[in-house]
Design a protein around this motif. Structure first.
Motif, mmCIF file in Angstrom:
data_model
loop_
_atom_site.group_PDB
_atom_site.id
_atom_site.type_symbol
_atom_site.label_atom_id
_atom_site.label_comp_id
_atom_site.label_asym_id
_atom_site.label_seq_id
_atom_site.Cartn_x
_atom_site.Cartn_y
_atom_site.Cartn_z
ATOM 1 N N HIS A 158 0.835 -1.208 0.000
ATOM 2 C CA HIS A 158 0.000 0.000 0.000
ATOM 3 C C HIS A 158 0.869 1.258 0.000
ATOM 4 O O HIS A 158 0.646 2.194 -0.774
ATOM 5 C CB HIS A 158 -0.917 -0.027 1.227
ATOM 6 C CG HIS A 158 -2.011 0.990 1.197
ATOM 7 N ND1 HIS A 158 -1.825 2.293 1.615
ATOM 8 C CD2 HIS A 158 -3.320 0.901 0.813
ATOM 9 C CE1 HIS A 158 -2.956 2.956 1.493
ATOM 10 N NE2 HIS A 158 -3.878 2.141 1.002
ATOM 11 N N GLY A 159 1.879 1.273 0.872
ATOM 12 C CA GLY A 159 2.752 2.439 0.939
ATOM 13 C C GLY A 159 3.568 2.627 -0.315
ATOM 14 O O GLY A 159 3.836 3.763 -0.740
ATOM 15 N N PHE A 160 3.972 1.543 -0.945
ATOM 16 C CA PHE A 160 4.806 1.643 -2.148
ATOM 17 C C PHE A 160 3.988 2.097 -3.352
ATOM 18 O O PHE A 160 4.447 2.921 -4.152
ATOM 19 C CB PHE A 160 5.449 0.287 -2.441
ATOM 20 C CG PHE A 160 6.593 0.352 -3.403
ATOM 21 C CD1 PHE A 160 7.894 0.472 -2.947
ATOM 22 C CD2 PHE A 160 6.374 0.288 -4.769
ATOM 23 C CE1 PHE A 160 8.959 0.537 -3.833
ATOM 24 C CE2 PHE A 160 7.436 0.357 -5.664
ATOM 25 C CZ PHE A 160 8.723 0.473 -5.194
ATOM 26 N N PHE A 183 -2.444 -3.291 -14.361
ATOM 27 C CA PHE A 183 -1.755 -3.710 -13.138
ATOM 28 C C PHE A 183 -0.591 -4.636 -13.441
ATOM 29 O O PHE A 183 0.526 -4.406 -12.974
ATOM 30 C CB PHE A 183 -2.736 -4.402 -12.186
ATOM 31 C CG PHE A 183 -2.067 -4.947 -10.949
ATOM 32 C CD1 PHE A 183 -1.688 -4.084 -9.934
ATOM 33 C CD2 PHE A 183 -1.786 -6.299 -10.824
ATOM 34 C CE1 PHE A 183 -1.043 -4.576 -8.796
ATOM 35 C CE2 PHE A 183 -1.158 -6.798 -9.702
ATOM 36 C CZ PHE A 183 -0.782 -5.942 -8.681
ATOM 37 N N TRP A 184 -0.822 -5.686 -14.232
ATOM 38 C CA TRP A 184 0.216 -6.697 -14.431
ATOM 39 C C TRP A 184 1.309 -6.247 -15.396
ATOM 40 O O TRP A 184 2.455 -6.693 -15.280
ATOM 41 C CB TRP A 184 -0.412 -8.003 -14.933
ATOM 42 C CG TRP A 184 -1.185 -8.700 -13.855
ATOM 43 C CD1 TRP A 184 -2.526 -8.865 -13.763
ATOM 44 C CD2 TRP A 184 -0.640 -9.309 -12.674
ATOM 45 N NE1 TRP A 184 -2.870 -9.523 -12.603
ATOM 46 C CE2 TRP A 184 -1.726 -9.815 -11.924
ATOM 47 C CE3 TRP A 184 0.656 -9.476 -12.184
ATOM 48 C CZ2 TRP A 184 -1.560 -10.482 -10.713
ATOM 49 C CZ3 TRP A 184 0.829 -10.140 -10.982
ATOM 50 C CH2 TRP A 184 -0.268 -10.635 -10.254
ATOM 51 N N LEU A 191 6.809 -2.844 -8.873
ATOM 52 C CA LEU A 191 6.748 -3.257 -7.472
ATOM 53 C C LEU A 191 7.872 -4.221 -7.088
ATOM 54 O O LEU A 191 7.831 -4.784 -5.997
ATOM 55 C CB LEU A 191 5.395 -3.922 -7.176
ATOM 56 C CG LEU A 191 4.145 -3.076 -7.400
ATOM 57 C CD1 LEU A 191 2.900 -3.892 -7.097
ATOM 58 C CD2 LEU A 191 4.174 -1.821 -6.547
ATOM 59 N N LYS A 192 8.846 -4.400 -7.967
ATOM 60 C CA LYS A 192 9.895 -5.397 -7.701
ATOM 61 C C LYS A 192 10.592 -5.198 -6.358
ATOM 62 O O LYS A 192 10.770 -6.169 -5.604
ATOM 63 C CB LYS A 192 10.925 -5.393 -8.829
ATOM 64 C CG LYS A 192 12.051 -6.399 -8.626
ATOM 65 C CD LYS A 192 13.066 -6.347 -9.742
ATOM 66 C CE LYS A 192 14.229 -7.311 -9.466
ATOM 67 N NZ LYS A 192 15.248 -7.246 -10.538
ATOM 68 N N PRO A 193 11.036 -3.969 -5.990
ATOM 69 C CA PRO A 193 11.733 -3.821 -4.696
ATOM 70 C C PRO A 193 10.894 -4.257 -3.494
ATOM 71 O O PRO A 193 11.379 -4.979 -2.621
ATOM 72 C CB PRO A 193 12.046 -2.319 -4.635
ATOM 73 C CG PRO A 193 12.052 -1.878 -6.057
ATOM 74 C CD PRO A 193 11.003 -2.699 -6.732
ATOM 75 N N ILE A 194 9.630 -3.851 -3.462
ATOM 76 C CA ILE A 194 8.797 -4.203 -2.311
ATOM 77 C C ILE A 194 8.353 -5.662 -2.388
ATOM 78 O O ILE A 194 8.132 -6.304 -1.350
ATOM 79 C CB ILE A 194 7.573 -3.255 -2.214
ATOM 80 C CG1 ILE A 194 6.962 -3.315 -0.820
ATOM 81 C CG2 ILE A 194 6.559 -3.562 -3.276
ATOM 82 C CD1 ILE A 194 7.877 -2.828 0.276
ATOM 83 N N THR A 195 8.251 -6.214 -3.591
ATOM 84 C CA THR A 195 7.921 -7.634 -3.727
ATOM 85 C C THR A 195 9.034 -8.493 -3.157
ATOM 86 O O THR A 195 8.786 -9.453 -2.416
ATOM 87 C CB THR A 195 7.679 -7.997 -5.207
ATOM 88 O OG1 THR A 195 6.554 -7.260 -5.698
ATOM 89 C CG2 THR A 195 7.405 -9.487 -5.358
ATOM 90 N N VAL A 196 10.271 -8.148 -3.491
ATOM 91 C CA VAL A 196 11.419 -8.892 -2.943
ATOM 92 C C VAL A 196 11.446 -8.764 -1.426
ATOM 93 O O VAL A 196 11.706 -9.731 -0.702
ATOM 94 C CB VAL A 196 12.738 -8.394 -3.559
ATOM 95 C CG1 VAL A 196 13.936 -9.064 -2.886
ATOM 96 C CG2 VAL A 196 12.767 -8.666 -5.054
#
Length: 275
Positions: A158-160, A183-184, A191-196
């Protein structure tokens, strides 16, 4: 002048070193005692091993049935992370982009759920899981991890997502992209940094979790590494030599994964917190 080495900086560095050494003390006890025979663990717990007892690791590896319990832990951890990433990223995206009061209420509900202790709901959880045939099932425990991990994961996403410009999505929609495709194809790659970050944090939790698997996975064929390690502690005897060796074997894969990916943790959390 700002980079001048002062007594205050020296004191802070000494304090940080001492604090770091204190955090390493448990690791010293686990590593050193995992290389001792059982009798030496009881008589000289704090001392270094007189002779390195690597047989502890061989015996623990065999008694754990390591490949089977490792596979179970790996499947549960990977499947739970995939489910959490897919569902929580989409949920967080809709909560951010839907500018309605109900979105804030739902988001705050997820955040509030983070403070509910597991012990307070584990009995009704197991009763409900039993009625839904989710016990003794890998997919059953994955669904439970989705429920327990959604609060923190949605909070981080949410924050990202707040920092991603809406103009990128509007441009894609003008070009004929659907909301699902936006979205995809546009948002999720960003969103890669927050996904990791979420994968690492959830992996640390799920891989080391003992209480939930002990309640859900009663079948010996489905034991995870923490559950298998627990069986070195019997009612009358505690095989500390094998248990500590098993503990080291169990944390090595996670340590390798963590050190390989740790640089993304601070990057992801910081990016999410400032947006």
């Amino acid at each position: 002048m700002g980079n001048k080495y002062t007594g205050k900086k020296f004191t802070v560095e000494i304090f940080a070193i001492i604090l770091g050494l204190l955090f390493l003390v448990p690791f010293y006890y686990v590593i050193s005692n995992s290389l001792k025979p059982f009798s030496e663990i009881l008589t000289s717990t704090s001392a270094l091993p007189k002779v390195l007892q690597f047989e502890n690791y061989i015996n623990a590896f065999e008694k754990l049935d390591f490949f089977k319990v490792f596979t179970n832990s790996l499947i549960i951890t990977v499947a739970s992370n995939i489910v959490l990433v897919v569902f929580c990223s989409m949920a967080a995206y809709m909560l951010v982009r839907t500018k309605k009061k109900i979105s804030n209420i739902i988001f705050m509900t997820f955040v509030a759920a983070m403070i509910i202790p597991f012990q307070s709901i584990m009995i009704p959880l197991i009763k409900t899981a039993g009625s839904l045939n989710l016990l003794n099932s890998i997919w059953g425990i994955v669904i439970m991890y989705l429920g327990f991990g959604s609060g923190m994961t949605i909070f981080l996403y949410h924050g990202f997502i707040k920092g991603i410009p809406v103009e990128l999505e509007e441009a894609a929609i003008i070009d004929g992209c659907s909301r699902f495709g936006v979205f995809w194809r546009i948002v999720f790659p960003l969103l890669k940094p927050i996904t990791v970050t979420t994968v690492i944090l959830n992996s640390l939790w799920i891989w080391n979790d003992f209480l939930l698997p002990s309640l859900v996975l009663q079948n010996p064929e489905l034991r995870t590494i923490p559950l298998a390690t627990f069986f070195f502690f019997g009612q009358y005897t505690k095989q500390w030599d094998l248990a500590l060796a098993a503990l080291m074997i169990g944390i090595v894969p996670l340590l390798i994964f963590f050190f390989a990916m740790q640089k993304h943790i601070i990057k992801g959390i910081t990016s999410g917190s400032i947006k």
